[in-house]
Design a protein around this motif. Structure first.
Motif, PDB file in Angstrom:
ATOM      1  N   GLY A  77     -19.444 -25.796  28.952  1.00 43.41           N
ATOM      2  CA  GLY A  77     -20.853 -25.501  29.158  1.00 43.41           C
ATOM      3  C   GLY A  77     -21.653 -25.467  27.865  1.00 43.41           C
ATOM      4  N   VAL A  78     -22.834 -26.042  27.909  1.00 43.48           N
ATOM      5  CA  VAL A  78     -23.748 -25.997  26.774  1.00 43.48           C
ATOM      6  C   VAL A  78     -24.350 -24.597  26.684  1.00 43.48           C
ATOM      7  N   VAL A  79     -24.336 -24.010  25.503  1.00 44.71           N
ATOM      8  CA  VAL A  79     -24.896 -22.670  25.302  1.00 44.71           C
ATOM      9  C   VAL A  79     -26.377 -22.749  24.980  1.00 44.71           C
ATOM     10  N   SER A  80     -26.760 -23.673  24.110  1.00 50.73           N
ATOM     11  CA  SER A  80     -28.172 -23.803  23.754  1.00 50.73           C
ATOM     12  C   SER A  80     -28.490 -25.234  23.384  1.00 50.73           C
ATOM     13  N   VAL A  81     -29.750 -25.594  23.537  1.00 52.02           N
ATOM     14  CA  VAL A  81     -30.230 -26.927  23.180  1.00 52.02           C
ATOM     15  C   VAL A  81     -31.548 -26.756  22.435  1.00 52.02           C
ATOM     16  N   THR A  82     -31.633 -27.273  21.223  1.00 51.43           N
ATOM     17  CA  THR A  82     -32.875 -27.217  20.463  1.00 51.43           C
ATOM     18  C   THR A  82     -33.246 -28.609  19.974  1.00 51.43           C
ATOM     19  N   MET A  83     -34.519 -28.772  19.641  1.00 56.81           N
ATOM     20  CA  MET A  83     -35.022 -30.087  19.289  1.00 56.81           C
ATOM     21  C   MET A  83     -35.879 -29.992  18.038  1.00 56.81           C
ATOM     22  N   ASN A  84     -35.704 -30.930  17.122  1.00 59.17           N
ATOM     23  CA  ASN A  84     -36.500 -31.007  15.906  1.00 59.17           C
ATOM     24  C   ASN A  84     -36.727 -32.455  15.519  1.00 59.17           C
ATOM     25  N   PRO A  85     -37.870 -32.765  14.908  1.00 58.07           N
ATOM     26  CA  PRO A  85     -37.983 -34.085  14.291  1.00 58.07           C
ATOM     27  C   PRO A  85     -36.939 -34.175  13.194  1.00 58.07           C
ATOM     28  N   ALA A  86     -36.374 -35.344  13.004  1.00 57.60           N
ATOM     29  CA  ALA A  86     -35.308 -35.492  12.014  1.00 57.60           C
ATOM     30  C   ALA A  86     -35.717 -36.461  10.929  1.00 57.60           C
ATOM     31  N   VAL A 156     -31.659 -33.714  18.818  1.00 55.25           N
ATOM     32  CA  VAL A 156     -31.386 -32.729  19.864  1.00 55.25           C
ATOM     33  C   VAL A 156     -30.030 -32.107  19.565  1.00 55.25           C
ATOM     34  N   LYS A 157     -30.038 -30.835  19.228  1.00 56.46           N
ATOM     35  CA  LYS A 157     -28.800 -30.171  18.832  1.00 56.46           C
ATOM     36  C   LYS A 157     -28.194 -29.431  20.018  1.00 56.46           C
ATOM     37  N   LEU A 158     -27.052 -29.938  20.491  1.00 58.55           N
ATOM     38  CA  LEU A 158     -26.277 -29.235  21.515  1.00 58.55           C
ATOM     39  C   LEU A 158     -25.377 -28.236  20.808  1.00 58.55           C
ATOM     40  N   ARG A 159     -25.362 -27.012  21.314  1.00 60.61           N
ATOM     41  CA  ARG A 159     -24.450 -26.019  20.746  1.00 60.61           C
ATOM     42  C   ARG A 159     -23.570 -25.460  21.845  1.00 60.61           C
ATOM     43  N   PHE A 160     -22.304 -25.238  21.475  1.00 62.44           N
ATOM     44  CA  PHE A 160     -21.321 -24.693  22.401  1.00 62.44           C
ATOM     45  C   PHE A 160     -20.790 -23.379  21.851  1.00 62.44           C
ATOM     46  N   ALA A 161     -19.942 -22.717  22.630  1.00 62.59           N
ATOM     47  CA  ALA A 161     -19.353 -21.457  22.176  1.00 62.59           C
ATOM     48  C   ALA A 161     -18.440 -21.682  20.978  1.00 62.59           C
ATOM     49  N   ARG A 162     -17.967 -22.902  20.824  1.00 57.04           N
ATOM     50  CA  ARG A 162     -17.169 -23.274  19.651  1.00 57.04           C
ATOM     51  C   ARG A 162     -17.455 -24.740  19.345  1.00 57.04           C
ATOM     52  N   ALA A 163     -17.154 -25.155  18.161  1.00 58.20           N
ATOM     53  CA  ALA A 163     -17.401 -26.545  17.778  1.00 58.20           C
ATOM     54  C   ALA A 163     -16.563 -27.476  18.650  1.00 58.20           C
ATOM     55  N   LEU A 164     -17.198 -28.527  19.186  1.00 57.95           N
ATOM     56  CA  LEU A 164     -16.522 -29.440  20.090  1.00 57.95           C
ATOM     57  C   LEU A 164     -16.914 -30.874  19.778  1.00 57.95           C
ATOM     58  N   LEU A 165     -16.196 -31.800  20.387  1.00 54.47           N
ATOM     59  CA  LEU A 165     -16.440 -33.224  20.225  1.00 54.47           C
ATOM     60  C   LEU A 165     -16.814 -33.808  21.577  1.00 54.47           C
ATOM     61  N   VAL A 166     -17.923 -34.534  21.650  1.00 53.16           N
ATOM     62  CA  VAL A 166     -18.408 -35.064  22.922  1.00 53.16           C
ATOM     63  C   VAL A 166     -18.394 -36.585  22.908  1.00 53.16           C
ATOM     64  N   PHE A 167     -18.328 -37.168  24.117  1.00 53.08           N
ATOM     65  CA  PHE A 167     -18.345 -38.619  24.259  1.00 53.08           C
ATOM     66  C   PHE A 167     -19.782 -39.111  24.323  1.00 53.08           C
ATOM     67  N   VAL A 173     -17.034 -40.742  19.757  1.00 50.15           N
ATOM     68  CA  VAL A 173     -16.819 -39.294  19.806  1.00 50.15           C
ATOM     69  C   VAL A 173     -17.601 -38.631  18.675  1.00 50.15           C
ATOM     70  N   LEU A 174     -18.548 -37.763  19.038  1.00 49.81           N
ATOM     71  CA  LEU A 174     -19.447 -37.133  18.083  1.00 49.81           C
ATOM     72  C   LEU A 174     -19.219 -35.632  18.039  1.00 49.81           C
ATOM     73  N   HIS A 175     -19.394 -35.069  16.858  1.00 45.00           N
ATOM     74  CA  HIS A 175     -19.218 -33.636  16.644  1.00 45.00           C
ATOM     75  C   HIS A 175     -20.470 -32.866  17.037  1.00 45.00           C
ATOM     76  N   CYS A 176     -20.269 -31.753  17.729  1.00 44.45           N
ATOM     77  CA  CYS A 176     -21.351 -30.815  18.034  1.00 44.45           C
ATOM     78  C   CYS A 176     -20.917 -29.432  17.557  1.00 44.45           C
ATOM     79  N   PRO A 177     -21.820 -28.668  16.933  1.00 46.65           N
ATOM     80  CA  PRO A 177     -21.444 -27.375  16.364  1.00 46.65           C
ATOM     81  C   PRO A 177     -21.381 -26.257  17.389  1.00 46.65           C
ATOM     82  N   ALA A 178     -20.836 -25.137  16.953  1.00 47.76           N
ATOM     83  CA  ALA A 178     -20.835 -23.931  17.762  1.00 47.76           C
ATOM     84  C   ALA A 178     -22.156 -23.203  17.557  1.00 47.76           C
TER      85      ALA A 178
END
Length: 235
Positions: A77-86, A156-167, A173-178
Motif C-alpha cells: 500500500g502507498v502511504v503518501s503521494v506528493t507532487m513537485n515540479p522537478a 510524483v513521489k510515492l512513499r511506502f512504509a519502507r523503501a521498495l522497488l516498483v515496476f 524496476v524503479l526505487h521508491c523511498p520510505a
C-alpha cells in the motif's frame, strides 16, 4: 453505510492531475513557488505507468491506500503521494530518456537524473558480490540509447512504509523511498539492494558500454501470489 460510501468515494479513480482534488498534498516547492533551481528533483515522472492491483496506472492517478506491485514484496500500500515540479540544481530542466526495451520497459520511459533503477548484471556481482544493483539514471546515459533529454516534468513521489522497488512500463524496476518517519528500516531511503559508490558506478557503466561481459537485463519477476496478481500490460 456512511463508512462504505466514504470508502467508495475515496477509491474513485483519478484520471489526471486536473482531477487531483485532495488525493495527495501539493509539495512545498509547488505551494510556495520555490525558484526552479532550488526545487528538489525526486520522484517518478508524471505519466509513468506503474503496476497496481487494478492494472497499469499513471503514477499521478494513485492515492494513499492504493496497492502497487513491488519487485519482491508483492502488493504494498502507498502511504503518501506528493507532487513537485522537478528541475535539477542550476535551473536547466533535464530528463533521462530510456528507449523502449533498454531496461525491460515495453514503452519509452522518462526518469529524473537522480532516479535509481535496479539492474541485473554479472559485472555488479564481480564488484559487490551481488548481481542486483541500483544505478542512477544519469550514470546510464550512453548505454543502449539512454540519453539526456531537455524538458521539464512534474515529479510524483510515492512513499511506502519502507523503501521498495516498483515496476514501471513493463519490467523496468524503479526505487521508491520510505516515509520520512518510517521505523521499518534502519535506513528508510534504501531498499535491500546495494548502491555503488560514484567511482564503482562509473566503472560498471563504462564496462557495460564496452560490452565487457555481463549484461543489463530485466530483473527476475516475482513469483507466488504476487506473480498471480500481476496485471497484464494494456496499451
Amino acid at each position: 453505510m456512511t463508512g462504505v460510501l466514504t470508502e467508495i468515494a475515496r477509491r474513485r479513480p483519478v484520471t489526471g492531475i486536473t482531477d487531483r482534488g485532495d488525493v495527495w498534498p501539493i509539495g512545498d516547492g509547488l505551494r510556495h513557488g520555490v525558484p526552479p533551481h532550488l526545487r528538489p528533483a525526486a520522484g517518478l515522472v508524471a505519466g509513468t505507468r506503474v503496476s497496481t492491483e487494478f492494472g497499469w496506472r499513471a503514477v499521478e492517478t494513485l492515492r494513499p491506500g492504493d496497492r502497487v506491485l513491488t519487485f519482491d514484496e508483492g502488493l504494498q500500500g502507498v502511504v503518501s503521494v506528493t507532487m513537485n515540479p522537478a528541475s535539477p540544481q542550476g535551473g536547466t530542466p533535464k530528463l533521462i530518456h530510456v528507449p523502449k526495451g533498454a531496461l525491460g520497459n515495453r514503452a519509452p520511459l522518462h526518469v529524473l537524473p537522480s532516479q535509481r533503477l535496479l539492474i541485473d548484471t554479472g559485472l555488479a556481482e564481480g564488484l559487490i558480490g551481488d548481481p542486483f544493483v541500483l544505478v542512477t539514471a544519469q550514470a546510464l546515459v550512453g548505454y543502449k540509447g539512454i540519453s539526456a533529454a531537455p524538458g521539464s516534468a512534474l515529479a510524483v513521489k510515492l512513499r511506502f512504509a519502507r523503501a521498495l522497488l516498483v515496476f514501471a512500463e513493463g519490467a523496468a524496476v524503479l526505487h521508491c523511498p520510505a516515509t520520512p518517519d518510517s521505523a521499518a528500516a534502519t535506513d528508510p531511503d534504501r531498499p535491500g539492494y546495494r548502491q555503488l559508490s560514484p567511482q564503482h558506478e562509473a566503472q560498471l557503466v563504462a564496462s557495460l558500454r564496452r560490452g565487457d561481459g555481463g549484461m543489463v537485463a530485466a530483473p527476475a519477476q516475482p513469483w507466488g501470489s504476487a506473480q498471480a496478481a500481476r496485471p497484464r500490460l494494456v496499451s
